[in-house]
Design a protein around this motif. Sequence first.
Motif, PDB file in Angstrom:
ATOM      1  N   ALA A 193       0.731  -1.415   0.041  1.00 46.84           N
ATOM      2  CA  ALA A 193       0.256   0.027  -0.522  1.00 46.84           C
ATOM      3  C   ALA A 193       1.202   1.489  -0.138  1.00 46.84           C
ATOM      4  CB  ALA A 193      -0.833   0.061   1.069  1.00 46.84           C
ATOM      5  N   LYS A 194       2.043   0.896  -0.062  1.00 41.49           N
ATOM      6  CA  LYS A 194       2.893   2.396  -0.160  1.00 41.49           C
ATOM      7  C   LYS A 194       4.244   2.380  -1.162  1.00 41.49           C
ATOM      8  CE  LYS A 194       2.302   4.298   3.986  1.00 41.49           C
ATOM      9  NZ  LYS A 194       1.722   5.555   4.632  1.00 41.49           N
ATOM     10  N   GLY A 195       2.971   1.266  -2.745  1.00 39.24           N
ATOM     11  CA  GLY A 195       3.501   1.908  -3.914  1.00 39.24           C
ATOM     12  C   GLY A 195       5.255   0.716  -3.825  1.00 39.24           C
ATOM     13  N   HIS A 223       5.407   2.554  -7.801  1.00 36.75           N
ATOM     14  CA  HIS A 223       4.321   3.211  -7.741  1.00 36.75           C
ATOM     15  C   HIS A 223       3.862   4.306  -7.149  1.00 36.75           C
ATOM     16  CE1 HIS A 223       2.324   1.537 -11.229  1.00 36.75           C
ATOM     17  NE2 HIS A 223       2.863   0.242 -10.772  1.00 36.75           N
ATOM     18  N   ASN A 224       3.820   5.531  -6.678  1.00 37.53           N
ATOM     19  CA  ASN A 224       3.120   6.410  -5.753  1.00 37.53           C
ATOM     20  C   ASN A 224       2.251   5.946  -4.602  1.00 37.53           C
ATOM     21  OD1 ASN A 224       4.688   7.904  -7.047  1.00 37.53           O
ATOM     22  ND2 ASN A 224       2.824   8.977  -7.997  1.00 37.53           N
ATOM     23  N   ASP A 225       1.229   4.860  -4.603  1.00 37.68           N
ATOM     24  CA  ASP A 225       0.458   4.340  -3.512  1.00 37.68           C
ATOM     25  C   ASP A 225       0.728   2.698  -4.269  1.00 37.68           C
ATOM     26  OD1 ASP A 225      -1.566   4.873  -5.520  1.00 37.68           O
ATOM     27  OD2 ASP A 225      -2.704   6.244  -4.921  1.00 37.68           O
ATOM     28  N   ASP A 226      -1.188   2.666  -3.873  1.00 39.21           N
ATOM     29  CA  ASP A 226      -1.149   0.871  -4.109  1.00 39.21           C
ATOM     30  C   ASP A 226      -0.736   0.329  -5.134  1.00 39.21           C
ATOM     31  OD1 ASP A 226      -2.399   1.856  -1.995  1.00 39.21           O
ATOM     32  OD2 ASP A 226      -4.604   1.654  -1.916  1.00 39.21           O
ATOM     33  N   SER A 283      -2.184   2.663  -7.958  1.00 34.67           N
ATOM     34  CA  SER A 283      -3.594   2.709  -8.056  1.00 34.67           C
ATOM     35  C   SER A 283      -3.905   4.865  -8.490  1.00 34.67           C
ATOM     36  CB  SER A 283      -4.062   2.670  -6.458  1.00 34.67           C
ATOM     37  OG  SER A 283      -4.926   2.621  -5.423  1.00 34.67           O
ATOM     38  N   ASN A 335      -3.291   7.252  -7.785  1.00 35.61           N
ATOM     39  CA  ASN A 335      -2.553   8.611  -7.484  1.00 35.61           C
ATOM     40  C   ASN A 335      -1.627   8.372  -8.871  1.00 35.61           C
ATOM     41  OD1 ASN A 335      -3.674  10.256  -5.766  1.00 35.61           O
ATOM     42  ND2 ASN A 335      -2.736   9.633  -4.024  1.00 35.61           N
ATOM     43  N   ASP A 336      -1.212   7.286  -9.116  1.00 29.87           N
ATOM     44  CA  ASP A 336      -0.757   6.993 -10.100  1.00 29.87           C
ATOM     45  C   ASP A 336      -0.968   5.859 -11.307  1.00 29.87           C
ATOM     46  OD1 ASP A 336       1.976   6.297 -11.586  1.00 29.87           O
ATOM     47  OD2 ASP A 336       2.828   5.922 -10.106  1.00 29.87           O
ATOM     48  N   SER A 340      -7.808   3.897 -11.183  1.00 27.25           N
ATOM     49  CA  SER A 340      -6.504   3.024 -10.748  1.00 27.25           C
ATOM     50  C   SER A 340      -6.840   1.543 -11.893  1.00 27.25           C
ATOM     51  CB  SER A 340      -7.262   2.497  -9.730  1.00 27.25           C
ATOM     52  OG  SER A 340      -7.442   3.481  -7.959  1.00 27.25           O
TER      53      SER A 340
END
Length: 853
Positions: free
Chosen positions: A134-136, A154-157, A175, A177-178, A201
Amino acid sequence: MILTGFSHASGGSTQTVHVSSGDWGEEWAGGLGSILDVSYSHDGSLIAFSGSTVIQVMDASTYDVVKQFCGNRQKIPSMVFSPDDKYIASCSADGTANIWDVRNGSCIKTVDVCSYGVLSVDWSKNNEIAFGDAKGYVTIYSISGEEKLRFKAHNDDVNSVSFSHNGNFICSGGSTNDPTVKLWNATSGELLSTFKEHADSITSVSFSPDDKNIASSSADTTIRIWDVETNESETLEGHSSIVNSVIWFKDGESILSCSDDETIKIWDIETEEYEDIEEDAPVNCVTLSPNEDEIFSGLDYVIRIWDLDDKICVNEFKYHSDRIVSVDFSSDGTKIVSSSRENFAILWSLKGNKWVELDRAELDVSVNSVDFSPSGNKVALGCSDSSVKVWDINTDNIENLVENAHNGAVNVVKFSPDATMLLTIGARIHINDPPDYTVKVWETNGELKSVLRGHTTNINSVDWSADSRYIIAGAYETYKVDIRIWDVESSECVEVMSATSSGTSCVAWSHSDYFLTGTYPGMKIWKWDETNNDAVFVKNLGFVNSRVRSAVWSPDDKMIATGSDGIVIIWDVNSGGEICKLIGPEYDGATYNNVRCVAWSGNNKIVSGEDHAIVRIFKPILSVSAEVETKLLSNDETSINIHVSYIGEPISNADITVSSDIGEVTPSTGTTDANGNINIMFYAPSVIRNTTCNIRITASKLGSGYGDGKINIPIIVYPKILLINAEGEADVYSNKTATINIYVSDYLGPIENADITVSSEYVAEKTGKTDLNGNLNITFNAPKTKTEKTCTIMITASKEGYPDAHFTFNINVKPETEKPSAPPLIYLLLFILTVIAATAALLLYVLIRAKRK
C-alpha cells in the motif's frame, strides 16, 4: 597496550521461550464473505479462494472444501499457487504474507513485508514471490522468506503484480494517484517501460502466454492490451463499471474479464468483440480452469462455476448472505447452528477436523434467533413473523410451537438449562406495531407459562440463571440502562438495576451465581444473593472502546468472551483483565465487521457471528514454555525443561513432540506430568563452525478442545575449541621486565585450570594454570640489546576435552637511550691542578697588592 588473539562469546545462558498464555487460534470459518481472489492449481485438481480472512481450498471434481487456511487477522486480497502446486502464497491487509503447505494446511512461513497493507502477490517459475504493498513498493522474496529485491514501483497502492512466464520480468499496476502499468527487470528492479493511458486505478495486470503483451484492467471501465516492445496499446471497451480482473486464454488471442457491472466477458482481442455471462451482483474475481472449460467466479458471499461452452452456471456455493445474528453450539460441541435473518438456519457439523454444512431449516420467513436444546437434538427458531418453531435435527421435522409469541418479530429464543421452558423477547417490525416490551416464558409444549413485565422499551439482551429459576434482561431506556431480574415461578421482578450509560445493555449469567452486565464502555460482574434477592457488585471487567453486543461465560466460569465492533475479546474473570483479542477489526471504509453473537462450547471453543456473513470458530491454544541453554559447544548436551499450561493452569498428560533439524533429541515424544512438565535431552551435533539448531516443540491434547501449542527454539552450537588472548606492553626497553596476561576461553566463556605452556627464553614462568576467570600472568624479561629486537612468545593451552590451542605473538624490545662515558682520570687531575693554580695565582696577586700599599 596490545590485545591479540581470538575474541570470545559471552557466557552460555539459560532462556525461557514461550507463546503467550491464553492465546487463541482460528480453527475454521463458515460462510464465504466477500470473495476477493480465486485460483486454480496448475494441475486443475484444486480451486482456492480467499474470502474475508480465510483461504479455502476446494476439490475441483467434488467441490468439497478440503482445506481451510486460517490465521490472518485482516482480509486476504490476493493469493496464488506455487508452480508445483505444493504451496499457496497469500498477502494480507495487516502487512504480512504467508506461505501455506497445501498438503497439511499449515503455515510454513510468515513474512512481515511492511507495517501497512500488502495488496497483491504472484509466484514466478523461478520460485520467487512478489508482493505489492500500500506504499507503492514491490518486494520479491525467496520461498524461505529471504528478501531478494525491493523497489519503489508506484506512488501509492500496488494493486496487482504479475511475473512474466519466463520469470525475467514483472509488471505492476498502480492506484488512483499513479494509474500506470510498469514493466520491470525481475532481477535488478530496473524500470523498463511505463504505460500511462488508463485514467483510474489499475485493478489487474497479466502477461500474455508468449510474454509479448500485457493486459490491464482498470476502474476507468476499460481493458488495455500493451505491446511490450513498442509500448503501443489497444483499448477494449464494453464494461459499464469497474473492471476487477483480466485473464488470458492460452491461445493469447482471447481474454476473460469481470466487473462491478454484474457481467463476465469473454473477449476476442483482434475483433474487440465479446460474449457476456450475466451475473446478479458485482463480480469481484474470476479464474479459468487449466483446460479452459469452466469459469470460477467470486462475488460477495457467493461462488459460481460456469460451463464455458454453454455459458450456464453448473454449480453455486452460498451460505449466509446477510449479517449473522445468532449462533449456538450443541451441548457436545460437535454441531453449530447459525442464522442471518434469511429464510433458513444452517446446521454445521464437525466431520473429522473440518466443519461442513450438515443441513438447513428452510422456512418462508427470516430466522432472527437460534438456540440448541440442552440435549442437542432440537433447535428453537425465533422468526420474523412472531412465531417460535422447533427444528428436530434428527428427523428434520420443523414444528410450529407458538404462532404469535409477540406483537412483532421474535428477536431472541432460549431454552432453559433444565430443558423444561423457553423464553422469548420480541421487537416491533413496523413502527405502527403495538409495543411489546415483555419477556415471555413458554412450556416446551407451546403453552404460555408467564409474562415478565417492567421494561418500557425494547429488550436488548436476556439470559437464564444456571438453575433455571431466574431470568435477567437488559434494555436501553432513555439515558440509562435498565436491568431487571425476575423470579420465573412467581413472575415477580425481584431486582431492578439502573445506571447512567450511553450504550446498549448486554447480560450473561454464569454457570453458578454470578452474572455480567455490559454497557458502553464498561462491564461489571455481580454475584446474586438469592437469600436477599440482591445483586452484589464484585468487580469491573475491563474497558471496551465499542458497543458490547453479546457476552458468554466459559464452561468453568474463569473466562468471558464478548463480541463488539469488529472484535471478540477474551477476559480473565479473576483479574478482570483482557487475555487476548480475536479477529478484526475489519473495516471496509464504511462499516466495521461487527460481531453480533458469540457462544462457548463445553469443549472450550468459541463461535462468533459477523456482519460479513461469516461464522468463525476459535479454540484455545496450549501455552508452551521451555527452559534451555541457548548456546552450546559441539557435542555437548542440555536438558530442555518443557512446561505446558493454559491461563496459568498446568496441563497434564499433554502429548509432546520434539524435533531438531540438526542434533538429536531424546526422547522425541512424551507426555507432561501432573504439573504440566516434561524434560527432554538435546545432544548438540559436532560442528566446525557456528551452527544454529532449530528445536521444534509441539504440545497437543487430543479431545480437550485445545489447539496445538508450538514453539521454535534456536540453539547456537559453537566449535569446542580453546581461544587464547594475550594482553601486554607492545614495546619494552632493553633489560626491563613486563607483565603479560594470558586469557583462555571457549565460545561460551573463560576456562579455569587450563594448562599453559610458554615457549620463550625471555619468560620467567614456563608453565601454569588459568584461574577462575581464565587468566594467567607471566613475566617477560627483556634482553639487553643495543639495537631494536623482536622477541617471539609461543603459548600452548591444554584442557581435557579440548584440542590443544596454540598462539604466537611478538614483543618489540628497544635499546635504552645512549649515555656519555665517564671522564678519564688525567682530565680530572688536570682540572684539579688548574683549580689549584688559579687559586694560588689569585692569592699571590692579593699579597702583592697588599705589600705595595
